[in-house]
Design a protein around this motif. Structure first.
Motif, PDB file in Angstrom:
ATOM      1  N   PRO B  92       0.828  -1.217   0.000  1.00 42.89           N
ATOM      2  CA  PRO B  92       0.000   0.000   0.000  1.00 42.89           C
ATOM      3  C   PRO B  92       0.856   1.257   0.000  1.00 42.89           C
ATOM      4  O   PRO B  92       1.910   1.306   0.587  1.00 42.89           O
ATOM      5  CB  PRO B  92      -0.814  -0.100   1.292  1.00 42.89           C
ATOM      6  N   VAL B  93       0.366   2.273  -0.709  1.00 48.81           N
ATOM      7  CA  VAL B  93       1.123   3.513  -0.812  1.00 48.81           C
ATOM      8  C   VAL B  93       1.114   4.266   0.518  1.00 48.81           C
ATOM      9  O   VAL B  93       2.076   4.902   0.887  1.00 48.81           O
ATOM     10  CB  VAL B  93       0.542   4.414  -1.923  1.00 48.81           C
ATOM     11  N   VAL B  94       0.027   4.178   1.259  1.00 51.31           N
ATOM     12  CA  VAL B  94      -0.066   4.900   2.533  1.00 51.31           C
ATOM     13  C   VAL B  94       0.850   4.235   3.540  1.00 51.31           C
ATOM     14  O   VAL B  94       0.696   3.075   3.853  1.00 51.31           O
ATOM     15  CB  VAL B  94      -1.521   4.870   3.065  1.00 51.31           C
ATOM     16  N   ASP B  95       1.833   4.970   4.049  1.00 51.24           N
ATOM     17  CA  ASP B  95       2.722   4.332   5.025  1.00 51.24           C
ATOM     18  C   ASP B  95       2.117   4.451   6.418  1.00 51.24           C
ATOM     19  O   ASP B  95       1.280   5.308   6.681  1.00 51.24           O
ATOM     20  CB  ASP B  95       4.145   4.887   4.943  1.00 51.24           C
ATOM     21  N   PRO B  96       2.490   3.574   7.323  1.00 55.02           N
ATOM     22  CA  PRO B  96       1.827   3.531   8.622  1.00 55.02           C
ATOM     23  C   PRO B  96       2.273   4.636   9.573  1.00 55.02           C
ATOM     24  O   PRO B  96       1.699   4.804  10.624  1.00 55.02           O
ATOM     25  CB  PRO B  96       2.230   2.145   9.171  1.00 55.02           C
ATOM     26  N   GLU B  97       3.300   5.396   9.175  1.00 57.60           N
ATOM     27  CA  GLU B  97       3.759   6.471  10.055  1.00 57.60           C
ATOM     28  C   GLU B  97       2.685   7.544  10.147  1.00 57.60           C
ATOM     29  O   GLU B  97       2.023   7.824   9.167  1.00 57.60           O
ATOM     30  CB  GLU B  97       5.028   7.111   9.490  1.00 57.60           C
ATOM     31  N   PRO B  98       2.536   8.162  11.298  1.00 55.06           N
ATOM     32  CA  PRO B  98       1.579   9.276  11.384  1.00 55.06           C
ATOM     33  C   PRO B  98       2.022  10.416  10.471  1.00 55.06           C
ATOM     34  O   PRO B  98       3.200  10.645  10.310  1.00 55.06           O
ATOM     35  CB  PRO B  98       1.622   9.705  12.860  1.00 55.06           C
ATOM     36  N   LEU B  99       1.070  11.092   9.865  1.00 57.06           N
ATOM     37  CA  LEU B  99       1.413  12.164   8.946  1.00 57.06           C
ATOM     38  C   LEU B  99       1.923  13.369   9.717  1.00 57.06           C
ATOM     39  O   LEU B  99       1.507  13.598  10.847  1.00 57.06           O
ATOM     40  CB  LEU B  99       0.181  12.559   8.122  1.00 57.06           C
ATOM     41  N   PRO B 100       2.847  14.135   9.117  1.00 56.87           N
ATOM     42  CA  PRO B 100       3.344  15.328   9.811  1.00 56.87           C
ATOM     43  C   PRO B 100       2.220  16.304  10.111  1.00 56.87           C
ATOM     44  O   PRO B 100       1.200  16.301   9.434  1.00 56.87           O
ATOM     45  CB  PRO B 100       4.334  15.954   8.817  1.00 56.87           C
ATOM     46  N   GLU B 101       2.418  17.134  11.116  1.00 56.32           N
ATOM     47  CA  GLU B 101       1.307  17.943  11.630  1.00 56.32           C
ATOM     48  C   GLU B 101       0.722  18.910  10.629  1.00 56.32           C
ATOM     49  O   GLU B 101      -0.439  19.251  10.696  1.00 56.32           O
ATOM     50  CB  GLU B 101       1.770  18.720  12.873  1.00 56.32           C
ATOM     51  N   HIS B 102       1.585  19.402   9.711  1.00 54.37           N
ATOM     52  CA  HIS B 102       1.058  20.435   8.827  1.00 54.37           C
ATOM     53  C   HIS B 102       0.122  19.871   7.773  1.00 54.37           C
ATOM     54  O   HIS B 102      -0.539  20.606   7.080  1.00 54.37           O
ATOM     55  CB  HIS B 102       2.197  21.209   8.150  1.00 54.37           C
ATOM     56  N   VAL B 103       0.079  18.553   7.627  1.00 50.94           N
ATOM     57  CA  VAL B 103      -0.812  17.954   6.645  1.00 50.94           C
ATOM     58  C   VAL B 103      -2.221  17.917   7.212  1.00 50.94           C
ATOM     59  O   VAL B 103      -2.472  17.383   8.276  1.00 50.94           O
ATOM     60  CB  VAL B 103      -0.349  16.528   6.281  1.00 50.94           C
ATOM     61  N   VAL B 104      -3.150  18.483   6.457  1.00 51.33           N
ATOM     62  CA  VAL B 104      -4.512  18.608   6.948  1.00 51.33           C
ATOM     63  C   VAL B 104      -5.312  17.318   6.757  1.00 51.33           C
ATOM     64  O   VAL B 104      -6.197  16.993   7.524  1.00 51.33           O
ATOM     65  CB  VAL B 104      -5.205  19.784   6.221  1.00 51.33           C
ATOM     66  N   LEU B 105      -4.995  16.579   5.701  1.00 47.55           N
ATOM     67  CA  LEU B 105      -5.784  15.407   5.369  1.00 47.55           C
ATOM     68  C   LEU B 105      -5.540  14.267   6.350  1.00 47.55           C
ATOM     69  O   LEU B 105      -4.414  14.020   6.755  1.00 47.55           O
ATOM     70  CB  LEU B 105      -5.426  14.919   3.960  1.00 47.55           C
TER      71      LEU B 105
END
Lengths: 97, 177
Positions: B92-105
């Motif tokens: 899967p393209v989505v990695d399991p790491e939490p997204l950085p804070e500035h990402v709104v989605l």
């Protein structure tokens, strides 16, 4: 026409036509809002870090490494050339004798 | 820097690699999936180095992405699969790491968007990735896609319409937030 309009990629007459139409068409105004929202979402997709750097090392750009097939050809051509040179030397010695 | 690289300076070329590798990787990632993206990106830079002399000016990024696009199309053709398989078979393209804070989605929204993009036919997928995701203008996209401006416009229009169909109710919900 709405898609390029959203990107500012319409000519002036086209833009005027779109805006005139938008003034009187709820459906198109809604579609315009949809397109803008979609653009906004897509622009926020995260930039993934590459798993490694893709810089080329000096070994990687040596002719042999760049094209294995080509270097095989070169090796073959070189040995053919060497064989021909040997033959030429042999022939000239033979002709002199 | 491009001129120096064209003169044979590998270090100069590698500076260009470092500048554009994230962009190239991200386009490859969403074109061919995670398992093949690294290869596609690396091949792009090999091919770019080999054909540096053919760069005649204009946007270097556009020229480079043209090479990347061809690498991606080659990979997809070799697989001879439906575009939807891009994500199904690869990791899967989505990695399991939490997204950085500035990402709104949210991670869920990202996954939904990426799945929809993966279902577009390759030419439409590339168009959306270049313009809507990477922010290229139509001219640079035209260079990267190797098609004229009119084709860029119509392809993008169709791609966006298709995405809205694919996203359907999910998209409406996001819109309302």
């Amino acid at each position: 026409m709405l898609s390029p309009y959203v990107d500012g990629q319409t000519s002036l007459p086209e833009r005027r036509a779109v805006e005139a139409h938008l003034g009187e068409c709820d459906l198109c105004r809604a579609e315009l809002a949809d397109l803008r929202a979609l653009k906004g979402l897509l622009a926020q997709l995260p930039r993934r870090e590459p798993p490694r750097a893709f810089v080329l090392g000096p070994r990687a750009v040596r002719p042999a490494a760049l094209s294995g097939a080509f270097s095989g050809f070169v090796r073959a051509a070189t040995s053919i050339a060497a064989a021909l040179a040997f033959l030429a030397v042999g022939m000239s010695l033979f002709l002199q004798g | 820097m491009v001129a120096t690289a064209q003169a044979g300076d590998l270090a100069a070329f590698n500076q260009l690699v470092e500048r554009y590798q994230t962009t190239v990787y991200n386009v490859c990632l969403r074109m061919v999936g995670e398992a093949s993206a690294e290869d596609a990106a690396q091949e792009t830079f090999f091919a770019a180095y080999r054909s540096l002399k053919s760069f005649r000016g204009g946007a270097f990024r556009g020229w480079l992405l043209r090479i990347a696009s061809n690498q991606c199309y080659d990979q997809l053709r070799q697989r001879q699969r439906r575009p939807a398989d891009v994500l199904e078979d690869d990791a899967p393209v989505v990695d399991p790491e939490p997204l950085p804070e500035h990402v709104v989605l949210s991670a869920e929204t990202v996954a939904i968007l990426e799945q929809a993009i993966a279902q577009l036919p390759p030419e439409q997928r590339l168009c959306v990735l270049l313009i809507d995701v990477q922010g290229l203008d139509y001219d640079e996209a035209s260079q990267a896609m190797g098609v004229n401006l009119g084709t860029v416009k119509s392809r993008l229009s169709r791609a966006r319409a298709r995405l809205r169909e694919l996203l359907g109710p999910e998209f409406r919900r996001k819109e309302g937030e």
